[in-house]
Scaffold this motif. Structure first.
Motif, PDB file in Angstrom:
ATOM      1  N   PHE A 505       0.931  -1.459   0.324  1.00  0.00           N
ATOM      2  CA  PHE A 505      -0.221  -0.362  -0.191  1.00  0.00           C
ATOM      3  C   PHE A 505       1.145   1.340  -0.418  1.00  0.00           C
ATOM      4  O   PHE A 505       1.952   0.870   0.849  1.00  0.00           O
ATOM      5  CB  PHE A 505      -0.613  -0.228   1.471  1.00  0.00           C
ATOM      6  CG  PHE A 505      -1.299   1.204   1.339  1.00  0.00           C
ATOM      7  CD1 PHE A 505      -2.235   1.208   0.330  1.00  0.00           C
ATOM      8  CD2 PHE A 505      -2.337   2.219   2.606  1.00  0.00           C
ATOM      9  CE1 PHE A 505      -3.540   2.515   0.758  1.00  0.00           C
ATOM     10  CE2 PHE A 505      -2.684   3.006   2.644  1.00  0.00           C
ATOM     11  CZ  PHE A 505      -3.569   3.733   1.232  1.00  0.00           C
ATOM     12  N   SER A 506       0.911   1.969  -0.915  1.00  0.00           N
ATOM     13  CA  SER A 506       1.552   3.599  -1.119  1.00  0.00           C
ATOM     14  C   SER A 506       1.003   4.779  -1.557  1.00  0.00           C
ATOM     15  O   SER A 506       0.181   4.839  -2.491  1.00  0.00           O
ATOM     16  CB  SER A 506       2.750   2.927  -2.757  1.00  0.00           C
ATOM     17  OG  SER A 506       3.635   1.690  -1.999  1.00  0.00           O
ATOM     18  N   PHE A 507       1.405   5.619  -1.201  1.00  0.00           N
ATOM     19  CA  PHE A 507       1.545   6.480  -1.319  1.00  0.00           C
ATOM     20  C   PHE A 507       2.034   7.466  -2.693  1.00  0.00           C
ATOM     21  O   PHE A 507       3.065   7.328  -2.689  1.00  0.00           O
ATOM     22  CB  PHE A 507       0.976   7.677   0.318  1.00  0.00           C
ATOM     23  CG  PHE A 507       0.888   9.432  -0.600  1.00  0.00           C
ATOM     24  CD1 PHE A 507      -0.118  10.049  -0.962  1.00  0.00           C
ATOM     25  CD2 PHE A 507       2.023  10.125  -0.679  1.00  0.00           C
ATOM     26  CE1 PHE A 507      -0.294  11.309  -1.148  1.00  0.00           C
ATOM     27  CE2 PHE A 507       2.191  11.777  -1.084  1.00  0.00           C
ATOM     28  CZ  PHE A 507       0.464  11.967  -1.955  1.00  0.00           C
ATOM     29  N   LYS A 508       1.895   7.919  -3.916  1.00  0.00           N
ATOM     30  CA  LYS A 508       2.050   8.316  -4.694  1.00  0.00           C
ATOM     31  C   LYS A 508       2.316  10.187  -5.180  1.00  0.00           C
ATOM     32  O   LYS A 508       1.015  10.145  -5.245  1.00  0.00           O
ATOM     33  CB  LYS A 508       2.246   7.697  -6.020  1.00  0.00           C
ATOM     34  CG  LYS A 508       2.588   5.567  -5.665  1.00  0.00           C
ATOM     35  CD  LYS A 508       2.155   5.141  -7.312  1.00  0.00           C
ATOM     36  CE  LYS A 508       2.985   3.921  -7.092  1.00  0.00           C
ATOM     37  NZ  LYS A 508       3.228   2.984  -8.179  1.00  0.00           N
ATOM     38  N   ILE A 548       0.617  18.677 -12.257  1.00  0.00           N
ATOM     39  CA  ILE A 548       0.960  17.690 -10.700  1.00  0.00           C
ATOM     40  C   ILE A 548       0.060  16.569 -10.967  1.00  0.00           C
ATOM     41  O   ILE A 548      -1.253  16.459 -10.806  1.00  0.00           O
ATOM     42  CB  ILE A 548       0.937  18.708 -10.020  1.00  0.00           C
ATOM     43  CG1 ILE A 548       1.653  18.042  -8.484  1.00  0.00           C
ATOM     44  CG2 ILE A 548       0.368  19.181  -9.208  1.00  0.00           C
ATOM     45  CD1 ILE A 548       1.450  18.631  -7.072  1.00  0.00           C
ATOM     46  N   ALA A 549       0.043  15.142  -9.494  1.00  0.00           N
ATOM     47  CA  ALA A 549      -0.395  14.347  -9.244  1.00  0.00           C
ATOM     48  C   ALA A 549      -0.292  13.785  -8.262  1.00  0.00           C
ATOM     49  O   ALA A 549       0.853  13.482  -7.837  1.00  0.00           O
ATOM     50  CB  ALA A 549      -0.759  13.387 -10.672  1.00  0.00           C
ATOM     51  N   ILE A 550      -1.130  13.088  -7.347  1.00  0.00           N
ATOM     52  CA  ILE A 550      -0.757  12.101  -5.844  1.00  0.00           C
ATOM     53  C   ILE A 550      -1.958  11.206  -6.107  1.00  0.00           C
ATOM     54  O   ILE A 550      -3.326  11.843  -6.675  1.00  0.00           O
ATOM     55  CB  ILE A 550      -1.311  12.996  -5.049  1.00  0.00           C
ATOM     56  CG1 ILE A 550      -2.796  13.783  -4.567  1.00  0.00           C
ATOM     57  CG2 ILE A 550      -0.752  14.518  -4.448  1.00  0.00           C
ATOM     58  CD1 ILE A 550      -2.949  14.626  -3.837  1.00  0.00           C
ATOM     59  N   GLY A 551      -1.273  10.281  -5.232  1.00  0.00           N
ATOM     60  CA  GLY A 551      -2.691   9.282  -5.704  1.00  0.00           C
ATOM     61  C   GLY A 551      -1.936   8.488  -4.569  1.00  0.00           C
ATOM     62  O   GLY A 551      -1.294   8.181  -3.927  1.00  0.00           O
ATOM     63  N   LEU A 552      -3.060   7.131  -4.172  1.00  0.00           N
ATOM     64  CA  LEU A 552      -2.621   6.106  -4.038  1.00  0.00           C
ATOM     65  C   LEU A 552      -2.919   4.398  -4.388  1.00  0.00           C
ATOM     66  O   LEU A 552      -3.650   4.800  -5.448  1.00  0.00           O
ATOM     67  CB  LEU A 552      -3.441   5.252  -2.640  1.00  0.00           C
ATOM     68  CG  LEU A 552      -3.900   7.161  -1.550  1.00  0.00           C
ATOM     69  CD1 LEU A 552      -5.438   7.013  -0.713  1.00  0.00           C
ATOM     70  CD2 LEU A 552      -3.249   6.799  -0.515  1.00  0.00           C
ATOM     71  N   ALA A 553      -1.791   3.907  -4.060  1.00  0.00           N
ATOM     72  CA  ALA A 553      -2.185   2.688  -4.672  1.00  0.00           C
ATOM     73  C   ALA A 553      -1.992   1.123  -3.572  1.00  0.00           C
ATOM     74  O   ALA A 553      -1.343   1.271  -2.960  1.00  0.00           O
ATOM     75  CB  ALA A 553      -0.732   1.774  -5.656  1.00  0.00           C
ATOM     76  N   THR A 564      -5.823   1.782  -8.058  1.00  0.00           N
ATOM     77  CA  THR A 564      -5.972   2.654  -8.074  1.00  0.00           C
ATOM     78  C   THR A 564      -6.540   3.670  -7.298  1.00  0.00           C
ATOM     79  O   THR A 564      -7.385   3.549  -8.852  1.00  0.00           O
ATOM     80  CB  THR A 564      -4.686   3.188  -9.431  1.00  0.00           C
ATOM     81  OG1 THR A 564      -5.321   2.842 -10.386  1.00  0.00           O
ATOM     82  CG2 THR A 564      -3.063   2.070  -9.046  1.00  0.00           C
ATOM     83  N   LEU A 565      -5.896   5.278  -6.600  1.00  0.00           N
ATOM     84  CA  LEU A 565      -6.965   6.652  -6.756  1.00  0.00           C
ATOM     85  C   LEU A 565      -5.727   7.294  -7.268  1.00  0.00           C
ATOM     86  O   LEU A 565      -4.619   8.160  -6.202  1.00  0.00           O
ATOM     87  CB  LEU A 565      -7.402   6.547  -5.755  1.00  0.00           C
ATOM     88  CG  LEU A 565      -8.299   7.430  -5.150  1.00  0.00           C
ATOM     89  CD1 LEU A 565      -9.596   7.849  -6.349  1.00  0.00           C
ATOM     90  CD2 LEU A 565      -8.863   7.870  -4.232  1.00  0.00           C
ATOM     91  N   GLU A 566      -6.382   8.432  -8.489  1.00  0.00           N
ATOM     92  CA  GLU A 566      -4.871   9.291  -9.012  1.00  0.00           C
ATOM     93  C   GLU A 566      -5.734  10.405  -8.514  1.00  0.00           C
ATOM     94  O   GLU A 566      -6.419  10.980  -8.959  1.00  0.00           O
ATOM     95  CB  GLU A 566      -4.538   9.190  -9.707  1.00  0.00           C
ATOM     96  CG  GLU A 566      -3.931   8.097  -9.376  1.00  0.00           C
ATOM     97  CD  GLU A 566      -2.411   7.683 -10.931  1.00  0.00           C
ATOM     98  OE1 GLU A 566      -2.046   6.740 -10.949  1.00  0.00           O
ATOM     99  OE2 GLU A 566      -2.559   8.699 -11.915  1.00  0.00           O
TER     100      GLU A 566
END
Length: 799
Positions: A505-508, A548-553, A564-566
């Motif tokens: 589980f990561s924050f990107k 710019i983008a942020i997300g969760l994987a 994935t949620l971005e």
């Protein structure tokens, strides 16, 4: 190039650690065909040591000296392979992976290591296995890579049935489409209803929507990288299919067994042959003879040769052509009209392994796109002599010669460095027009001199395992574009990172700055071949974007899912559009000979932001995905819409795709897709009034807000641009595949149903005028649909 070699020297002499280390390197290939496999995960279980094979199947892993270690090689669709080796000296280890479908039975007991999206620093990237693409329902049974990508979040279609890609608010020209290192400028067959890419010839498909690595440049919105298969080195193999509108065939095999191979894949439509008897029957009993026709073909070819353990050479090419024609003969007139376009690409690549840590690929690239329109007509006297005549010729071309060098350097398990340079010599012929006729005051000859430009760039990037829980990709690119009298030099910083918050589980997060030096001028916004490719000039600045983008994987073990949620925000500057009333055939009777395309365009800015959600399952008896996008896109041009912001045609608030593939048994595969999307933003007239015009050239200016009906009195008045929202579209597609494996070949019957519940999705709108009994006129808005429910059947074989 001096900077590149300086970077190379610094990296090559850099000492990562005083600790004694050894290097394991080699190539990963497919068992039998010896096809090199990109993206294979190479790792030591329960340690931070791991890497991924590059585009050519090469890997390098530098490790501390030890007695032994277990190295694992895994890849989607292939059996996991393990090797226990000694870590006491540098070792070259080449691996052959066995495909799952070569085995009688496969039990998937756990999640494969290479599926873990959460462990990669890259975000906003889509990779779809080719075998999964071939199982998805398709329009007329034609498996189309671009239409499958339209089913992914952040990727939208322009119009029902079209293959154009609109990625995170960008237009079709803002996608960098690469086939074996060659740029493809127009990816359309049949006016955009099919793409030029034959999935039989492709090995890998990868779309990047944001967080672009520094090795990519030249476009704002996405990079679509496709690599062709290399051809089997062990035996002759083939694959093909016969469908309703076209047939295809692929052959591959060894030239010198184990050392060199070839691949050739062709496709040809026979719409013109099937339609000819129907057209002839419809014309019986008529004084007019009409002979329309259309066909397209494409051809992929590739050869490769192993010059030794350290050198490989590849030569590949694509050739495709579309031709539409309509010949009409009557008692008093004759006409011939034609519309054709073609793509050609060729790539010569040389792979060289300098040592176990340094891999070099050098490519020489050619790309060419031509488009042409012709129309000749005559009005005849009763004796057959010519009374009036008209002739139109229009051409547009772009041709590239390029060279690029990319180096992969693996100094330690924590670093994977890429750097290189490229240069492309462009030649544009934006628009050459010849127009003459006996009823035109003056013949027009607008011959545009070729525009020669040079686009180049250098880059460096490093994928760095900064800590056990933190992985980053940082890079920097410098791009330049040189015209006859001006040189643009632009920096392009890139950064992406993944912070592991928990197991799998990561924050990107990512940031990318991009520049684009070529532009596509379009009235429709659909990216059709009639649109015009033009370069950056002294008057027209390059397009720019910052995203710019942020997300969760999150990766799940059971079931094997990727979630994935971005969210993203993108700002675009210097985007181009036609001025009101202009088009690619804009003509003015007074100065048509001197008119430049630069006089017809205006520059503006745009914003795009939104959120994307994806649940994807790539393996198992049941596979597929659910993708949803919530987005906004806005444009602003000083000379359009009174300077106010407006939504472009392909702005879409909601976009939902559901894809399911179920292996009912070894012989039966069921698949379905359902899509839903907010309607396109369109400009429609709000009122009309009586006017008078007799200007011949008004027929060629159809892109403006005020349109005058030819030989009539009706003038339309429009409100704000794209203020009308079309109805939402939704559609269900179904497919059934029946497989049968014979002794020497496999065959598959596929039955499909496009638009299964016959939804009449809007294709375009029109306003019709109806005269009432009291003499008044009633205006009615009519919706026109293109595709009802369409069954299809195709026969596919493989040997």
């Amino acid at each position: 190039m001096r900077i590149v070699f300086t970077l190379f020297f610094l990296l090559y002499t850099f000492k990562v650690s005083a600790q004694e280390r050894i290097t394991i390197s080699g190539f990963v290939k497919e068992q039998g065909s010896q096809e090199q496999l990109p993206g294979v995960n190479v790792y030591i279980p329960d340690t931070p040591y791991g890497t991924v094979t590059n585009t050519y199947g090469f890997y390098s892993l530098t490790l501390p000296v030890a007695d032994s270690a277990l190295i694992v090689y895994s890849f989607v669709g292939y059996e996991k392979t393990e090797r226990k080796i000694s870590l006491t000296k540098n070792t070259e280890l080449n691996i052959l992976l066995t495909t799952i479908n070569q085995l009688e039975e496969v039990v998937v007991s756990s999640r494969r290591q290479e599926d873990y999206v959460s462990r990669s620093a890259q975000m906003s990237q889509i990779e779809i296995p080719i075998q999964q693409i071939k199982k998805i329902p398709a329009f007329f049974g034609e498996k189309d890579v671009l239409k499958v990508l339209q089913l992914m979040p952040g990727v939208q279609k322009g119009t029902e049935g079209q293959t154009g890609l609109y990625v995170r608010g960008g237009g079709p020209d803002q996608n960098l489409i690469i086939l074996d290192d060659a740029v493809v400028y127009n990816a359309n067959h049949l006016f955009g209803f099919f793409s030029i890419f034959n999935s039989d010839a492709l090995k890998s498909v990868e779309l990047t929507k944001g967080g672009f690595p520094a090795r990519y440049g030249g476009r704002l919105s996405s990079v679509l990288e496709m690599n062709m298969k290399e051809g089997s080195k062990d035996a002759l193999h083939g694959e093909g299919g016969i469908g309703i509108i076209s047939s295809r065939l692929r052959l591959e095999g060894p030239i010198s067994k184990g050392k060199s191979s070839f691949l050739i894949s062709g496709r040809r439509t026979y719409i013109d042959i099937l339609a000819a008897p129907l057209i002839a029957r419809n014309q019986r009993g008529s004084d007019e003879q009409v002979k329309p026709g259309y066909y397209f073909y494409d051809l992929n070819a590739k050869i490769n040769y192993d010059l030794g353990t350290k050198d490989k050479v590849y030569l590949s090419g694509y050739f495709g052509h579309d031709k539409f024609y309509a010949n009409e003969t009557g008692n008093n007139d004759e006409s011939r009209a034609g519309l054709d376009w073609e793509n050609k690409t060729a790539t010569l690549r040389w792979n060289h392994l300098l040592n176990q840590k340094l891999f070099v690929n050098t490519s020489f690239i050619y790309s060419n796109f031509n488009f042409g329109v012709s129309n000749d007509s005559k009005d005849l006297n009763t004796d057959g002599s010519t009374q009036d005549e008209f002739s139109l010729r229009y051409t547009s071309k772009i041709r590239d010669w390029g060279v690029k060098t990319d180096l992969d350097y693996y100094p330690s398990p924590k670093h994977a460095v890429k750097f290189g340079a490229q240069a492309t010599f462009h030649r544009f012929i934006p628009s050459a027009l010849a127009l003459k006729g006996s009823f035109i005051d003056e013949s027009i000859e607008r011959s545009v001199k070729p525009v020669n430009t040079l686009e180049s760039g250098i880059y460096i990037e490093d994928t760095w395992q900064a800590a056990d829980a933190l992985k980053m990709n940082a890079g920097f690119r410098i791009s330049s574009f040189q015209t006859a009298s001006k040189t643009y030099i632009r920096p392009e910083p890139r950064f992406s990172a993944a912070l592991r918050l928990a197991q799998n589980f990561s924050f990107k997060a990512s940031y990318a700055q991009m520049n684009q030096y070529v532009h596509l001028l379009s009235n429709t916004g659909l990216g059709l071949p009639t649109d015009l490719w033009v370069p950056t000039t002294d008057r027209v600045a390059p397009q720019q974007s910052k995203q710019i983008a942020i997300g969760l994987a999150k990766d799940l073990e059971k079931p094997a899912l990727t979630l994935t949620l971005e969210g993203y925000y993108k700002k675009m500057n210097h985007i181009l559009n036609y001025k009101e009333g202009a088009s690619f055939l804009s003509i003015n009777g007074e100065n048509a000979n001197e008119l430049s395309w630069e006089d017809n365009v205006t520059a503006g800015k745009g914003w795009s932001y939104g959120a994307e959600f994806l649940v994807h399952k790539k393996t198992g008896r049941f596979s597929g995905w659910v993708g949803y996008t919530l987005s906004w896109t806005k444009w602003q041009f000083t000379e359009l819409n009174f300077g106010k912001t407006f939504y472009p045609r392909y702005d879409r608030r909601h976009d939902l795709s559901v894809v399911g593939i179920y292996e009912l048994s070894k012989r039966i595969t069921l698949s379905a897709t359902w899509v839903y999307g907010t309607g396109n933003a369109l400009t429609l007239p709000m009122a009309s009034f009586t006017g008078v015009t007799d200007n011949f050239f008004s027929r060629f200016s159809s892109g403006g807000k005020s349109t005058v009906t030819w030989n009539g009195d009706r003038v339309n008045e429009y409100g704000e641009k794209n203020s009308f929202r079309a109805e939402p579209f939704h559609r269900l597609d179904l497919a059934l595949q029946l497989h049968r494996k014979k002794k020497r070949y496999e065959r598959t019957w596929e039955f499909g149903l496009y638009n299964a519940y016959n939804r009449r999705n809007p294709f375009f709108y029109d306003i019709s005028e109806e005269k009432l009994a009291n003499g008044n006129t009633k205006s009615t808005l009519k919706r026109y649909s293109l595709f009802p429910v369409l069954p299809s059947v195709s026969y596919n074989f493989k040997f």
